[in-house]
Write a protein that holds these residues in place. Structure first.
Motif, short mmCIF file in Angstrom:
data_model
loop_
_atom_site.label_atom_id
_atom_site.label_comp_id
_atom_site.label_asym_id
_atom_site.label_seq_id
_atom_site.Cartn_x
_atom_site.Cartn_y
_atom_site.Cartn_z
N HIS A 1 9.83 12.77 -9.51
CA HIS A 1 9.92 11.53 -10.07
C HIS A 1 9.73 11.37 -11.41
O HIS A 1 8.96 12.27 -12.07
CB HIS A 1 9.11 10.48 -9.23
N PRO A 2 10.28 10.61 -11.88
CA PRO A 2 10.14 10.42 -13.90
C PRO A 2 8.68 10.16 -13.83
O PRO A 2 8.31 10.57 -14.98
CB PRO A 2 11.15 9.43 -14.13
N PHE A 3 8.00 9.47 -13.01
CA PHE A 3 6.60 9.32 -13.26
C PHE A 3 5.79 10.56 -13.52
O PHE A 3 4.87 10.64 -14.19
CB PHE A 3 5.87 8.59 -12.02
N ALA A 4 6.05 11.81 -12.96
CA ALA A 4 5.71 12.90 -12.98
C ALA A 4 5.45 13.48 -14.52
O ALA A 4 4.93 14.06 -15.04
CB ALA A 4 6.17 14.03 -12.25
N LEU A 5 6.76 12.95 -15.23
CA LEU A 5 7.03 13.36 -16.45
C LEU A 5 6.36 12.38 -17.32
O LEU A 5 5.77 12.71 -18.45
CB LEU A 5 8.38 13.28 -16.90
N THR A 6 6.56 11.08 -17.23
CA THR A 6 5.94 10.02 -18.19
C THR A 6 4.65 9.47 -18.15
O THR A 6 3.92 9.12 -18.97
CB THR A 6 6.73 8.89 -18.25
N GLN A 7 4.11 9.62 -16.68
CA GLN A 7 2.65 9.15 -16.37
C GLN A 7 1.97 10.30 -15.75
O GLN A 7 0.74 10.08 -15.75
CB GLN A 7 2.81 7.81 -15.35
N GLY A 8 2.52 11.38 -15.44
CA GLY A 8 1.76 12.36 -14.76
C GLY A 8 1.39 13.70 -15.68
O GLY A 8 1.54 13.54 -16.93
N ALA A 9 1.06 14.49 -15.02
CA ALA A 9 0.75 15.97 -15.92
C ALA A 9 1.65 17.14 -15.79
O ALA A 9 1.27 18.09 -15.94
CB ALA A 9 -0.77 16.28 -15.51
N LEU A 10 2.93 16.73 -15.69
CA LEU A 10 4.04 17.62 -15.49
C LEU A 10 3.99 18.51 -16.48
O LEU A 10 4.22 19.98 -16.15
CB LEU A 10 5.26 16.96 -15.43
N LEU A 11 3.66 18.29 -17.88
CA LEU A 11 3.72 19.19 -18.90
C LEU A 11 2.70 19.59 -19.39
O LEU A 11 2.46 20.44 -20.49
CB LEU A 11 4.82 18.60 -20.10
N ARG A 12 1.62 19.23 -18.87
CA ARG A 12 0.15 19.70 -19.15
C ARG A 12 -0.10 21.47 -19.10
O ARG A 12 -0.58 21.58 -20.22
CB ARG A 12 -0.71 19.19 -18.16
N GLU A 13 0.50 21.85 -18.15
CA GLU A 13 0.51 23.44 -18.30
C GLU A 13 1.27 23.99 -19.56
O GLU A 13 0.76 24.92 -20.01
CB GLU A 13 0.70 23.80 -16.89
N GLU A 14 2.46 23.47 -19.67
CA GLU A 14 3.26 23.74 -20.83
C GLU A 14 2.50 23.53 -22.15
O GLU A 14 2.27 24.41 -22.98
CB GLU A 14 4.31 23.16 -20.75
N PHE A 15 1.73 22.73 -22.39
CA PHE A 15 0.75 22.38 -23.54
C PHE A 15 -0.16 23.52 -23.65
O PHE A 15 -0.23 24.12 -24.77
CB PHE A 15 0.55 20.86 -23.74
N ASP A 16 -0.97 23.55 -22.42
CA ASP A 16 -1.88 24.74 -22.57
C ASP A 16 -1.54 25.94 -22.93
O ASP A 16 -2.32 26.83 -23.38
CB ASP A 16 -2.77 24.54 -21.19
N LEU B 1 0.83 -1.01 0.00
CA LEU B 1 0.08 0.17 -0.02
C LEU B 1 0.89 1.32 0.02
O LEU B 1 0.38 2.05 -0.69
CB LEU B 1 -0.94 0.03 1.30
N GLN B 2 1.92 1.18 0.87
CA GLN B 2 2.84 2.25 0.93
C GLN B 2 3.39 2.70 -0.44
O GLN B 2 3.47 3.83 -1.10
CB GLN B 2 3.69 2.17 1.94
N ARG B 3 3.88 1.66 -1.01
CA ARG B 3 4.48 1.74 -2.58
C ARG B 3 3.55 2.48 -3.49
O ARG B 3 3.99 3.07 -4.26
CB ARG B 3 5.06 0.37 -2.92
N LEU B 4 2.33 1.68 -3.48
CA LEU B 4 1.24 2.25 -4.49
C LEU B 4 0.79 3.79 -4.14
O LEU B 4 1.07 4.47 -4.89
CB LEU B 4 0.00 1.43 -4.20
N LEU B 5 0.91 4.39 -2.90
CA LEU B 5 0.87 5.54 -2.49
C LEU B 5 2.03 6.31 -3.19
O LEU B 5 1.83 7.31 -3.57
CB LEU B 5 0.50 5.79 -0.79
N ASP B 6 3.05 5.93 -2.71
CA ASP B 6 4.43 6.66 -3.23
C ASP B 6 4.37 6.77 -4.75
O ASP B 6 4.47 7.90 -5.22
CB ASP B 6 5.60 5.94 -2.79
N GLU B 7 3.80 5.87 -5.61
CA GLU B 7 3.68 5.94 -6.99
C GLU B 7 2.83 6.93 -7.18
O GLU B 7 3.14 7.76 -8.22
CB GLU B 7 3.47 4.63 -7.37
N GLU B 8 1.79 7.05 -6.58
CA GLU B 8 0.62 8.10 -7.16
C GLU B 8 1.03 9.33 -6.75
O GLU B 8 0.85 10.32 -7.44
CB GLU B 8 -0.81 7.63 -6.22
N HIS B 9 1.67 9.52 -5.56
CA HIS B 9 2.28 10.98 -5.02
C HIS B 9 3.30 11.41 -6.24
O HIS B 9 3.35 12.35 -6.64
CB HIS B 9 2.88 10.79 -3.84
N ALA B 10 4.18 10.39 -6.60
CA ALA B 10 5.13 10.84 -7.78
C ALA B 10 4.41 11.07 -9.09
O ALA B 10 4.91 12.31 -9.71
CB ALA B 10 6.04 9.53 -8.06
#
Length: 229
Positions: A53-68, A32-41
């Motif tokens: 974390h690279p998840f913010a780049l590859t799976q998250g919305a890190l560049l969404r604002e840049e696109f918009d 559960l802690q790992r799952l939570l950590d990955e979602e936070h990332a």
């Protein structure tokens, strides 16, 4: 109110991370802690170094604002500047001064980069490997990031974080200017940027890179006509 996890759900959670929980006293809690950590990332919560974390780049919305905010304003393509660096000999720092000193040094690296490039996104690609993304809305460019100046600032900040008399490590440093033509939506930006960061760093490490690497990728979905039989 606490939520009780039934046996079926507990088994499914543990099955997500079989190696991680193999010897854990409380495998469900660890999973559960790992799952939570990955979602936070994915959501852009910084790690212990202060980097993303690279998840913010590859799976998250890190560049969404840049696109918009900036993609459609750049008729010649969406351009990103990036610095990719790692600490040379990190294993020796940990061996000589202990892991707490190594951790403090990595925090100093991230803090140094954030101070020098306010508004940039600092991503931790691997353990001691970081990328500074000079996104369009930051107003920063690679012209403000010469190698010698970046190295000198890093060396000074890292020296202050290490024990007195400790040798300050050197850094592998790659510089990349990436232009993406006609990206269709923000979800494609992260994985593409991640792949190009890895490529640029590998070329630098192998000694096959220019002082400034430039890459332009066209993303208009064009399919070439079939060749005559």
């Amino acid at each position: 109110m606490p939520y009780a996890i039934d046996e079926e759900l507990a088994t499914a959670l543990v099955a997500l991370y079989p190696r991680l929980v193999q010897r854990a006293a409380e495998p469900v809690k660890v999973a559960l802690q790992r799952l939570l950590d990955e979602e936070h990332a994915r959501r852009g919560v910084p790690d212990a170094t202060g980097a993303l974390h690279p998840f913010a780049l590859t799976q998250g919305a890190l560049l969404r604002e840049e696109f918009d905010l900036s993609t459609h304003a750049h008729q010649e393509g969406w351009t990103l500047g990036a610095l990719i660096l790692d600490v040379k000999g990190m294993i020796h720092v940990n061996a000589r001064h202990g892991f707490p000193a190594g951790d403090a040094m990595l925090r100093a690296v991230v803090a140094s980069l954030q101070a020098r490039f306010p508004g940039a996104k600092v991503v931790r690609l691997h353990g001691d490997n970081f990328a500074v993304l000079l996104v369009p809305t930051s107003g920063l460019s690679l012209a403000q990031a010469p190698r010698d100046a970046v190295r000198a600032r890093l060396a000074a900040d890292v020296a202050a974080a290490l024990p007195a008399g400790a040798e300050v490590p050197d850094f592998t440093l790659a510089r990349l200017e990436l232009t993406l033509e006609q990206p269709t939506h923000w979800q494609v930006l992260g994985p593409l940027v991640w792949g190009e960061l890895e490529r640029a760093y590998t070329l630098e490490r192998l000694g096959q890179a220019e002082e400034l690497q430039r890459r332009r990728l066209r993303l208009d979905g064009f399919v070439p006509a079939a060749s005559p039989a």
